[in-house]
Every structure is written in structure tokens, then in C-alpha cells.
Design an enzyme around this catalytic site. Structure first.
Site, short mmCIF file in Angstrom:
data_model
loop_
_atom_site.label_atom_id
_atom_site.label_comp_id
_atom_site.label_asym_id
_atom_site.label_seq_id
_atom_site.Cartn_x
_atom_site.Cartn_y
_atom_site.Cartn_z
N ASP A 1 6.52 5.58 99.96
CA ASP A 1 5.22 5.39 100.61
C ASP A 1 5.24 4.05 101.34
O ASP A 1 6.15 3.24 101.14
CB ASP A 1 4.09 5.44 99.57
N ASN B 1 -4.54 5.61 87.77
CA ASN B 1 -5.30 6.85 87.98
C ASN B 1 -4.37 8.07 88.06
O ASN B 1 -4.82 9.16 88.41
CB ASN B 1 -6.15 6.74 89.25
N GLU C 1 -3.04 10.33 95.59
CA GLU C 1 -4.16 9.96 94.73
C GLU C 1 -4.72 11.21 94.05
O GLU C 1 -4.38 12.35 94.44
CB GLU C 1 -5.24 9.28 95.58
N HIS D 1 -1.72 8.28 90.06
CA HIS D 1 -1.08 8.53 91.36
C HIS D 1 0.43 8.34 91.28
O HIS D 1 0.94 7.55 90.49
CB HIS D 1 -1.71 7.69 92.49
#
Ligand code: PGA
Length: 240
Positions: free
Chosen positions: A71, A136, A143, A138
């Protein structure tokens, strides 16, 4: 949906975690002539990178090693220290002699994903994906809510991710709001995967990853649909 079980390796915190991660990494690549490897940023892999660039510096797999970006932010000037590929270069690639031609990275503009897309189209899948775990759930910038069949794309960062990333760069105004990411399907096609998880603040999400419902609401549960996944987790992440 099948539910293959990831292999879980528990370590002590610090050096044991870093050394174990580096050993699993090296064992995964030995014998592969020209490995295509997805590498993460974040604090979690730093000890592994340190170990790889010292103890494992002379491994034959570096010779034709190909780094595939997981990413990266959109909109930063070329060469900005915040670019994730600059980070991976500083921590690892520059030290083990991976040439620029073997670094398949996102560009910082809107059509910046073309190089990564054509690499995946040509290669089909990575030989190894190394991943960190967001609080979270991810993976990369996939996400919560990211489809398991998602592919390379631009995304808006979740507010919690912006806040977490601000810690690296000295304030939320230094964190871009958009990013490119490999999709969960791109990651899931990798022949082997190593998930690195360290620290007590990851204990709840690691438990959810291993034991909670398999759902795009917790993107990391995609790991339970994949084969050849090894999770290296320190005692804090294991809740001990
Ligand atoms: P961290 O980030 O390694 O800094 O905890 C992991 C992630 O958010 O993917």
C-alpha cells in the site's frame, strides 16, 4: 467456505519476536529463484527488517528479490520520506541490494497503480506476503467493509487509521487521506503469508482474527480462508 487454520507461533516480546519473524521469512524464501514478496510498513516489522539486513544479508534470495508494495499514500511528492516504499527501502531494500528495477511500487498520482496491476497480471500472485495487523483488522489499507474479492484500488483512510499513522509523522495534517492498496483477493492469492502481530494493544483484534466471525467487517479474518498462513505473535498480542 473452508476454514484452514493459520499456523500460530508465539514468541517473547522484542528480539525473540524479531528473530522468529526473520527466520520464518528466510525459511519461506529459500530455494525460490526470483521471489516476488509483499512487504509492510509500520512499527511491527522493524525488528524483523533489522534482523534480515544484518544476520540474513547474504541469503541467495536477495539476488533476484522483487518487492511488491502492499500500500502507499496518494499525493505525496516523489521521494517524500512518508512514502511507504521509501520506508521499506530505508529499513530493508537499500541494505540488501534490491535494485530500483525490482521494486514494484505505487506512484503518487491517480493512475499510480498501473505498475502494480501489470505485475500482478503477469505474475498471478506473490510468492510471499508479509503483513501487519491494524487495530481495526485492516490488512494494508483494506479497512473494515473491504470485500474479500477486492483488488488493487484507491481508498479513503478510516479516521482511526489516520490517527494511528499521525504518530509516525508528527500530526494528522501530515497524513494523506487517500492511499492505494492491494486488495484482499490480491493478498489472499499469495502462495505463503506471514502475519506479524506484537503488543497488548493488538490482543483484541488478534483474538477476533482467530476466533471471531469470518467477515469483511474484520478484514484480517480473510486469513482463515487462505492456506499457508503463519502468524507470528508476541506474548502481548496473545494476551499474556
Ligand atoms: P503497526 O501498524 O505495525 O505500526 O502497528 C500495523 C498496521 O496498521 O497495519
Amino acid at each position: 467456505m473452508s476454514d484452514p487454520k493459520p499456523k500460530l507461533i508465539e514468541t517473547a516480546a522484542g528480539d525473540d519476536f524479531a528473530e522468529t519473524a526473520a527466520r520464518v521469512f528466510a525459511d519461506s524464501l529459500r530455494g525460490i529463484e526470483s521471489p516476488l514478496v509483499i512487504l509492510p510498513t509500520g512499527n511491527t516489522p522493524l525488528g524483523m527488517y533489522r534482523c534480515l539486513r544484518t544476520r540474513y544479508k547474504d541469503e541467495p534470495f536477495w539476488k533476484n528479490f522483487r518487492y511488491l508494495a502492499l500500500d502507499d499514500y496518494i499525493g505525496l511528492p516523489v521521494g517524500d520520506e512518508r512514502c511507504f516504499h521509501s520506508w521499506v527501502a530505508r529499513e530493508l531494500l537499500d541494505h540488501v541490494g534490491v535494485p530500483a528495477a525490482n521494486r514494484i511500487v505505487f506512484g503518487s498520482v491517480d493512475d499510480g497503480a498501473e505498475g502494480v496491476k501489470s505485475c500482478l497480471a503477469a505474475c498471478g500472485s506473490a510468492d510471499l506476503a508479509v503483513l501487519g495487523l491494524g487495530e481495526n483488522g485492516h490488512l494494508g489499507f483494506n479497512e473494515p467493509g473491504s470485500a474479500f474479492d477486492s483488488t488493487v484500488r484507491a481508498v479513503d483512510l478510516a479516521p482511526g487509521t489516520v490517527a494511528a499513522n499521525a504518530a509516525y509523522w508528527g500530526g494528522e495534517d501530515r497524513v494523506p487521506r487517500r492511499a492505494f492498496t492491494l486488495g484482499l483477493r490480491d493478498i489472499a492469492r499469495s502462495k505463503r503469508t506471514i502475519l506479524l502481530v506484537a503488543g497488548t494493544r493488538k490482543a483484541a483484534i488478534l483474538k477476533a482474527t482467530l476466533e471471531g466471525p469470518v467477515s469483511p467487517e474484520v478484514p484480517s479474518t480473510v486469513l482463515r480462508t487462505m492456506n499457508n498462513v503463519t502468524i507470528v505473535a508476541d506474548e502481548g498480542a496473545m494476551g499474556r
